[in-house]
Design a protein around this motif. Structure first.
Motif, PDB file in Angstrom:
ATOM      1  N   MET A  89      -8.349 -28.950  -3.216  1.00 34.01           N
ATOM      2  CA  MET A  89      -9.385 -28.012  -2.817  1.00 34.01           C
ATOM      3  C   MET A  89      -8.745 -26.665  -2.507  1.00 34.01           C
ATOM      4  N   GLN A  90      -9.078 -25.672  -3.319  1.00 37.18           N
ATOM      5  CA  GLN A  90      -8.433 -24.370  -3.183  1.00 37.18           C
ATOM      6  C   GLN A  90      -9.343 -23.285  -2.628  1.00 37.18           C
ATOM      7  N   ARG A  91     -10.665 -23.480  -2.759  1.00 39.00           N
ATOM      8  CA  ARG A  91     -11.570 -22.392  -2.361  1.00 39.00           C
ATOM      9  C   ARG A  91     -12.827 -22.958  -1.705  1.00 39.00           C
ATOM     10  N   ILE A  92     -13.084 -22.523  -0.476  1.00 43.03           N
ATOM     11  CA  ILE A  92     -14.278 -22.941   0.257  1.00 43.03           C
ATOM     12  C   ILE A  92     -15.145 -21.713   0.501  1.00 43.03           C
ATOM     13  N   VAL A  93     -16.391 -21.812   0.121  1.00 46.48           N
ATOM     14  CA  VAL A  93     -17.356 -20.733   0.331  1.00 46.48           C
ATOM     15  C   VAL A  93     -18.344 -21.162   1.408  1.00 46.48           C
ATOM     16  N   ILE A  94     -18.643 -20.268   2.328  1.00 50.32           N
ATOM     17  CA  ILE A  94     -19.579 -20.524   3.428  1.00 50.32           C
ATOM     18  C   ILE A  94     -20.741 -19.542   3.285  1.00 50.32           C
ATOM     19  N   ILE A  95     -21.945 -20.052   3.164  1.00 51.05           N
ATOM     20  CA  ILE A  95     -23.124 -19.185   3.144  1.00 51.05           C
ATOM     21  C   ILE A  95     -23.706 -19.160   4.545  1.00 51.05           C
ATOM     22  N   GLY A  96     -23.650 -17.999   5.173  1.00 53.53           N
ATOM     23  CA  GLY A  96     -24.117 -17.858   6.543  1.00 53.53           C
ATOM     24  C   GLY A  96     -23.002 -17.351   7.431  1.00 53.53           C
ATOM     25  N   THR A  97     -23.254 -16.244   8.112  1.00 47.40           N
ATOM     26  CA  THR A  97     -22.218 -15.637   8.955  1.00 47.40           C
ATOM     27  C   THR A  97     -22.621 -15.651  10.426  1.00 47.40           C
ATOM     28  N   GLY A  98     -23.417 -16.648  10.806  1.00 44.25           N
ATOM     29  CA  GLY A  98     -23.726 -16.852  12.216  1.00 44.25           C
ATOM     30  C   GLY A  98     -22.588 -17.578  12.901  1.00 44.25           C
ATOM     31  N   GLN A  99     -22.855 -18.103  14.088  1.00 44.31           N
ATOM     32  CA  GLN A  99     -21.784 -18.731  14.856  1.00 44.31           C
ATOM     33  C   GLN A  99     -21.277 -20.006  14.190  1.00 44.31           C
ATOM     34  N   GLY A 100     -22.169 -20.762  13.544  1.00 41.23           N
ATOM     35  CA  GLY A 100     -21.725 -21.965  12.848  1.00 41.23           C
ATOM     36  C   GLY A 100     -20.853 -21.641  11.656  1.00 41.23           C
ATOM     37  N   GLY A 101     -21.256 -20.655  10.860  1.00 41.19           N
ATOM     38  CA  GLY A 101     -20.442 -20.250   9.716  1.00 41.19           C
ATOM     39  C   GLY A 101     -19.096 -19.718  10.144  1.00 41.19           C
ATOM     40  N   GLN A 102     -19.091 -18.893  11.191  1.00 41.98           N
ATOM     41  CA  GLN A 102     -17.827 -18.348  11.699  1.00 41.98           C
ATOM     42  C   GLN A 102     -16.921 -19.461  12.196  1.00 41.98           C
ATOM     43  N   GLN A 103     -17.521 -20.443  12.891  1.00 43.95           N
ATOM     44  CA  GLN A 103     -16.710 -21.522  13.462  1.00 43.95           C
ATOM     45  C   GLN A 103     -16.082 -22.397  12.378  1.00 43.95           C
ATOM     46  N   VAL A 104     -16.816 -22.678  11.300  1.00 41.80           N
ATOM     47  CA  VAL A 104     -16.224 -23.530  10.271  1.00 41.80           C
ATOM     48  C   VAL A 104     -15.058 -22.813   9.599  1.00 41.80           C
ATOM     49  N   ALA A 105     -15.164 -21.496   9.411  1.00 42.80           N
ATOM     50  CA  ALA A 105     -14.046 -20.737   8.832  1.00 42.80           C
ATOM     51  C   ALA A 105     -12.835 -20.789   9.750  1.00 42.80           C
ATOM     52  N   ALA A 106     -13.057 -20.537  11.049  1.00 40.78           N
ATOM     53  CA  ALA A 106     -11.949 -20.564  12.006  1.00 40.78           C
ATOM     54  C   ALA A 106     -11.349 -21.960  12.107  1.00 40.78           C
ATOM     55  N   SER A 107     -12.202 -22.990  12.114  1.00 44.03           N
ATOM     56  CA  SER A 107     -11.709 -24.360  12.247  1.00 44.03           C
ATOM     57  C   SER A 107     -10.935 -24.812  11.010  1.00 44.03           C
ATOM     58  N   LEU A 108     -11.343 -24.349   9.845  1.00 43.98           N
ATOM     59  CA  LEU A 108     -10.580 -24.679   8.631  1.00 43.98           C
ATOM     60  C   LEU A 108      -9.145 -24.193   8.758  1.00 43.98           C
ATOM     61  N   ARG A 109      -8.963 -22.989   9.250  1.00 48.14           N
ATOM     62  CA  ARG A 109      -7.606 -22.472   9.440  1.00 48.14           C
ATOM     63  C   ARG A 109      -6.879 -23.251  10.543  1.00 48.14           C
ATOM     64  N   GLN A 110      -7.578 -23.569  11.612  1.00 45.66           N
ATOM     65  CA  GLN A 110      -6.951 -24.332  12.695  1.00 45.66           C
ATOM     66  C   GLN A 110      -6.508 -25.711  12.230  1.00 45.66           C
ATOM     67  N   GLU A 111      -7.256 -26.288  11.299  1.00 45.37           N
ATOM     68  CA  GLU A 111      -6.912 -27.612  10.776  1.00 45.37           C
ATOM     69  C   GLU A 111      -5.828 -27.549   9.703  1.00 45.37           C
ATOM     70  N   GLY A 112      -5.426 -26.339   9.305  1.00 44.27           N
ATOM     71  CA  GLY A 112      -4.325 -26.202   8.365  1.00 44.27           C
ATOM     72  C   GLY A 112      -4.716 -25.915   6.940  1.00 44.27           C
ATOM     73  N   PHE A 113      -5.974 -25.578   6.688  1.00 40.51           N
ATOM     74  CA  PHE A 113      -6.386 -25.243   5.318  1.00 40.51           C
ATOM     75  C   PHE A 113      -5.746 -23.920   4.905  1.00 40.51           C
ATOM     76  N   SER A 114      -5.064 -23.928   3.767  1.00 42.35           N
ATOM     77  CA  SER A 114      -4.342 -22.732   3.333  1.00 42.35           C
ATOM     78  C   SER A 114      -4.961 -22.058   2.108  1.00 42.35           C
ATOM     79  N   GLY A 115      -6.071 -22.603   1.617  1.00 43.47           N
ATOM     80  CA  GLY A 115      -6.716 -22.018   0.452  1.00 43.47           C
ATOM     81  C   GLY A 115      -7.588 -20.826   0.808  1.00 43.47           C
TER      82      GLY A 115
END
Length: 404
Positions: A1-27
């Motif tokens: 998995m190289q690319r994750i797209v998030i539709i929605g820039t509310g708190q849930g969308g922001q949190q999933v982006a931040a959590s992906l990095r916290q979990e070690g996603f490098s894509g």
């Protein structure tokens, strides 16, 4: 998995982006949202922001966070189509963005009931920062606000407006306040509190239309019984509807929201959904959709763990909610729907209502009692008999659990 797209820039969308990095996603991570600006907190819009007008305090993360974290943020951009066979999303401008996994954090929009005059200039709603700023500017010259809807948002606004010495009338079609979320006992308590604040509350009152002045601007509300309530600000706070259109047009299973499994994946395993728009297996087995920032944040973290670490644990976070109404903080742990037994305890801040279903603690409602609320979040699901042994003192029961 190289690319994750998030539709929605509310708190849930922001949190999933931040959590992906916290979990070690490098894509690659791409966030797309139709609101302009950086992701921000919505809950304070009807509370603190109305008092202080500090928009900067609402921002979840500065722009440097997204640059440093390698998160591409496309604001003021609307996605109009999901091309599932190609695994692409299409924006209004025709740009296509490919994804290996797609997260739908499309949230909800305000529901506007089909009553005459509701689209008249001067009617207000509260969902976005722009909405809140427009209302805040008008409050300085408002003498009487009419609020259609006695749910969380309507009552939070009513309390704030009363603190600003604005006369307020709340029109609620149901026989009690916050009926979808609260027990009758706590609804009655908050009715008393709002009366003490000086708010006029009309229950079982159906709005039949919005009145207009000579210039065609909203000037109050007409009720089904013929009563007319004049006001120079009319706030429509009649709940929300989930933004499922993109998902439904893409052929995903939808039913009062986007249906997801216990891992928050949709009927397409390459797409997940979270927050207000997601319908997931509830703690009692029935499908549930939660309009809660905390649920969106918990969903986001769970999805990130599943996508990056392969965590297959079913989502099972205890739901919790809060509402600040004047000096009173209402907190709810668990879900009270379908409860068959209630016990009310007196606490220093107000009543604590313990709701039971099938002999187990299902939900707890408190006022200005953070310690009781925190204990409740640890005890949801405990047998009634075990709590009875502690005289239904939740803090004592929680301490006993730790000691054991």
């Amino acid at each position: 998995m190289q690319r994750i797209v998030i539709i929605g820039t509310g708190q849930g969308g922001q949190q999933v982006a931040a959590s992906l990095r916290q979990e070690g996603f490098s894509g690659e991570i791409l966030m797309i949202g139709d609101e302009p600006g950086l992701p921000y907190q919505r809950p304070p819009l009807s509370k603190a922001y109305m008092a202080n007008g500090d928009a900067a305090a609402l921002t979840l993360k500065p722009s440097s966070f997204y640059e440093r974290s390698g998160i591409a943020l496309h604001d003021a951009t609307r996605v109009v189509r999901i091309d599932r066979p190609a695994r692409q999303v299409v924006t209004q401008g025709g740009t296509r963005h490919s994804y290996d996994h797609l997260v739908l954090a499309t949230g909800a929009r305000n529901f506007r009931p089909p009553v005459p005059g509701i689209d008249a200039p001067g009617t207000a709603e509260l969902r976005t920062l722009a909405d809140a700023e427009a209302i805040r500017q008008r409050l300085a010259t408002t003498r009487h606000a009419v609020v259609v809807g006695g749910g969380f948002i309507g009552l939070e606004f009513a309390a704030m407006a009363r603190a600003a010495d604005v006369e307020v009338t709340v029109v609620e079609a149901a026989p009690r306040l916050m009926a979808r979320a609260l027990s009758p006992q706590m609804s009655g308590h908050f009715l008393d509190l709002h009366h003490q604040m000086g708010t006029h509350v009309l229950l079982g009152a159906m709005a039949a239309g919005v009145l207009a002045d000579a210039q065609g601007r909203a000037a109050g509300v007409a009720l089904a019984d013929g009563q007319q309530i004049a006001g120079d600000l009319v706030l429509i706070a009649t709940g929300v509807r989930p933004n499922v259109e993109l998902a439904a047009e893409a052929g995903l299973t939808c039913d009062n929201g986007i249906v997801v499994d216990d891992g928050l994946a949709t009927s397409d395993p390459a797409i997940s959904a979270l927050g207000d728009v997601a319908v997931f297996p509830g703690p009692l087995g029935a499908p549930v959709r939660l309009e809660s920032v905390q649920a969106a944040v918990d969903h986001a973290r769970h999805i990130a763990r599943r996508l990056v670490g392969g965590d297959s644990t079913p989502y099972a976070a205890v739901p919790w909610f809060w509402s600040d109404q004047g000096k009173f903080k209402l907190q709810i742990a668990g879900l009270g729907h379908g409860a068959d037994h209630a016990i009310t305890r007196a606490e220093p801040g107000g009543p604590a209502v313990l709701l039971f279903g099938r002999g187990r603690l299902q939900a707890v409602e408190t006022v200005n009692a953070p310690g009781v609320h925190m204990a409740a979040r640890k005890l949801i699901g405990m047998p009634l008999a075990d709590l009875q042994a502690h005289d239904f003192d939740l803090r004592a029961a929680a301490k006993a659990c730790v000691a054991a």
